[in-house]
Design an enzyme around this catalytic site. Structure first.
Site, PDB file in Angstrom:
ATOM      1  N   ARG A  43      24.031  24.544  24.619  1.00  0.00           N
ATOM      2  CA  ARG A  43      24.840  23.739  25.537  1.00  0.00           C
ATOM      3  C   ARG A  43      24.956  24.391  26.917  1.00  0.00           C
ATOM      4  O   ARG A  43      25.068  23.678  27.922  1.00  0.00           O
ATOM      5  CB  ARG A  43      26.232  23.493  24.949  1.00  0.00           C
ATOM      6  CG  ARG A  43      26.226  22.388  23.912  1.00  0.00           C
ATOM      7  CD  ARG A  43      27.603  22.146  23.357  1.00  0.00           C
ATOM      8  NE  ARG A  43      27.656  20.874  22.652  1.00  0.00           N
ATOM      9  CZ  ARG A  43      28.695  20.453  21.958  1.00  0.00           C
ATOM     10  NH1 ARG A  43      29.784  21.208  21.860  1.00  0.00           N
ATOM     11  NH2 ARG A  43      28.670  19.284  21.348  1.00  0.00           N
ATOM     12  N   LYS A 206      29.283  11.471   4.571  1.00  0.00           N
ATOM     13  CA  LYS A 206      30.165  10.331   4.321  1.00  0.00           C
ATOM     14  C   LYS A 206      29.687   9.009   4.920  1.00  0.00           C
ATOM     15  O   LYS A 206      29.433   8.919   6.115  1.00  0.00           O
ATOM     16  CB  LYS A 206      31.556  10.638   4.883  1.00  0.00           C
ATOM     17  CG  LYS A 206      32.296  11.663   4.066  1.00  0.00           C
ATOM     18  CD  LYS A 206      33.786  11.618   4.375  1.00  0.00           C
ATOM     19  CE  LYS A 206      34.437  10.422   3.712  1.00  0.00           C
ATOM     20  NZ  LYS A 206      35.814  10.214   4.137  1.00  0.00           N
ATOM     21  N   GLY A 378      29.092  14.068  17.851  1.00  0.00           N
ATOM     22  CA  GLY A 378      29.939  12.877  17.871  1.00  0.00           C
ATOM     23  C   GLY A 378      29.605  11.972  19.036  1.00  0.00           C
ATOM     24  O   GLY A 378      29.569  10.740  18.906  1.00  0.00           O
TER      25      GLY A 378
HETATM   26  C1  3PG Z   1      32.086  18.737  20.172  1.00  0.00           C
HETATM   27  O1  3PG Z   1      31.549  19.820  19.951  1.00  0.00           O
HETATM   28  O2  3PG Z   1      32.146  17.828  19.336  1.00  0.00           O
HETATM   29  C2  3PG Z   1      32.615  18.483  21.551  1.00  0.00           C
HETATM   30  O3  3PG Z   1      32.607  19.648  22.297  1.00  0.00           O
HETATM   31  C3  3PG Z   1      33.994  17.868  21.492  1.00  0.00           C
HETATM   32  O4  3PG Z   1      34.855  18.726  20.787  1.00  0.00           O
HETATM   33  P1  3PG Z   1      35.884  18.116  19.774  1.00  0.00           P
HETATM   34  O5  3PG Z   1      35.131  17.495  18.651  1.00  0.00           O
HETATM   35  O6  3PG Z   1      36.750  19.279  19.321  1.00  0.00           O
HETATM   36  O7  3PG Z   1      36.702  17.090  20.530  1.00  0.00           O
END
Ligand code: 3PG
Ligand code: MG
Length: 400
Positions: A43, A206, A378
């Site tokens: 990242r 899931k 996500g």
């Molecule tokens: C991640 O790694 O999913 C992002 O940096 C967002 O972090 P979070 O899931 O803790 O909101």
């Protein structure tokens, strides 16, 4: 207002001698045995191009901000951005000054001094206002910059002060970074009019986490290959026995619903499995679709890998999200690594998203052979589901 990137003339001509406030996602995994060591720097590495492009424009200051982990709105030294600031300084060969908190009293002075070109704010999530999308907090952050750059694709699915509300204070002065651009362009090749045949591979645990993406994908894919623990509720819903494999009743209901739609013909499920009597115990080639009582399915079997490979051969677009089994254990990694290998050999646009499948691809040493590996787990999932993200919407259209 359309999304403007830092390559836009208006940014290039304005950045000189200005304070640039830039949001990145430097939420990197740390080494389990050494809390000062970053386990995967991707990242940060992927953001370097944006940072360098900004620095080339000779701004007065570059103020970098990010969150790190989930400290729940409290100062916790375990979640200090110090290892990140240190790594970034080494990579850039320049000092990166880490502030004590994002609300340091000394910041105002620091911003007018000539020293310290690059300043990194301490973890934004040390303040509950960040995750609460607090307007006053966003306003304070906004005073650190004349122009705003958003390159935190991995956090763009979060509606937080630094990813969302902050845009209220940068009308016509907010720009996307180069990583954000790469991510959006890559994901759009899958979301909007993918070149056919389009094959998606979905794994992981899931069904409920991925139900929306499965339903979305079924509209546009030619084939949807389902592996990993994701497959067991589907097999169970079809009446197969799955032994003691991971599977919740709720997931069976969801799987049944999907299998009841006209698109069910696009779904390809495993026909054999690698199993064990205990989680991660000695591996056994189950050799058939039904898993007997007392056994746990932990990877797709060799015939399934062959079948999945055959479906992938002619693909022109491939999306992969979620591993095919317990790949962290070499006894159950063949399915996942096998998929990585097939993808690496295709003449297709291959996109890997989702934390675990990305780790698996990195472990396989084939990462450079993929067309795009998303830095957002996500975020990439939600982008595929919704075609956009809150952080992108706010940047594009501004907010009041
Ligand atoms: C991640 O790694 O999913 C992002 O940096 C967002 O972090 P979070 O899931 O803790 O909101
Ligand atoms: Mg996350």
């Amino acid at each position: 207002m359309a999304l403007k990137y830092i390559t836009d003339e208006s940014f290039k001509t304005n950045a000189k001698d200005k304070k640039i406030l830039a949001r990145f996602d430097f939420n990197v995994p740390m080494d389990k045995n050494d809390s000062t060591k970053i386990a995967d720097t991707t990242r940060i590495d992927e953001a370097i191009e944006t940072i360098q492009a900004i620095l080339e424009l000779k701004p007065k200051k570059l103020v970098i901000m990010s969150h790190f982990g989930r400290p729940n709105g409290k100062v916790d030294p375990k979640y200090s951005l110090e290892p990140v600031a240190k790594y970034l300084a080494e990579k850039l060969g320049q000092e990166v000054l880490l502030t004590e908190t994002a609300l340091d009293r000394g910041l105002k002075t620091l911003l007018v001094l000539n020293e310290s070109k690059i300043i990194m704010l301490q973890n934004l999530r040390f303040h509950p206002e960040e995750e609460n999308n607090d307007r006053d907090f966003a306003r304070t952050l906004s005073t650190y910059g004349d122009l705003f750059v958003f390159d935190a694709f991995g956090a763009a699915h979060r509606k937080h002060a630094s990813t969302y509300e902050i845009n209220a204070f940068f009308k016509n002065k907010a720009y996307g970074g180069l990583l954000l651009k790469r991510e959006i362009e890559a994901l759009d090749r899958v979301v909007k009019d993918p070149v056919k045949p389009f094959v998606a591979i979905v794994g992981g645990a899931k069904v409920s986490d991925k139900i929306k993406i499965i339903e979305m994908l079924l509209v546009s894919v030619d084939k949807l290959l389902i592996g990993g623990a994701m497959a067991y509720p589907f097999l169970k819903a079809q009446g197969h026995s799955i032994g003691n494999s991971l599977c919740s009743d709720d997931d069976i209901v969801l799987a049944r619903r999907i299998l009841g739609t006209p698109s069910k013909g696009k779904i390809v499920l495993p026909s054999d499995h690698m199993t064990s009597s205990t989680f991660g115990g000695a591996p056994e080639d189950n050799g058939q679709i039904n898993i007997p009582d007392g056994k746990i399915g932990l990877d797709i079997g060799p015939s399934t890998l062959q079948n999945f490979t055959d479906h992938l051969r002619s693909a022109k677009t491939v999306l992969w999200n979620g591993p095919m089994g317990l790949f962290e254990n070499p006894n159950f990694a063949k399915g996942t690594l096998g998929i990585a290998k097939v993808l690496s050999s295709l003449d297709a646009f291959t996109l890997v998203g989702g934390g675990d499948s990305v780790n698996a691809v990195k472990m396989s040493g084939l990462a450079s052979k993929m067309s795009h590996i998303s830095t957002g787990g996500g975020a990439s999932l939600e982008y595929i589901e919704n075609g956009t993200l809150p952080g992108i919407q706010a940047l594009k259209f501004g907010i009041d």
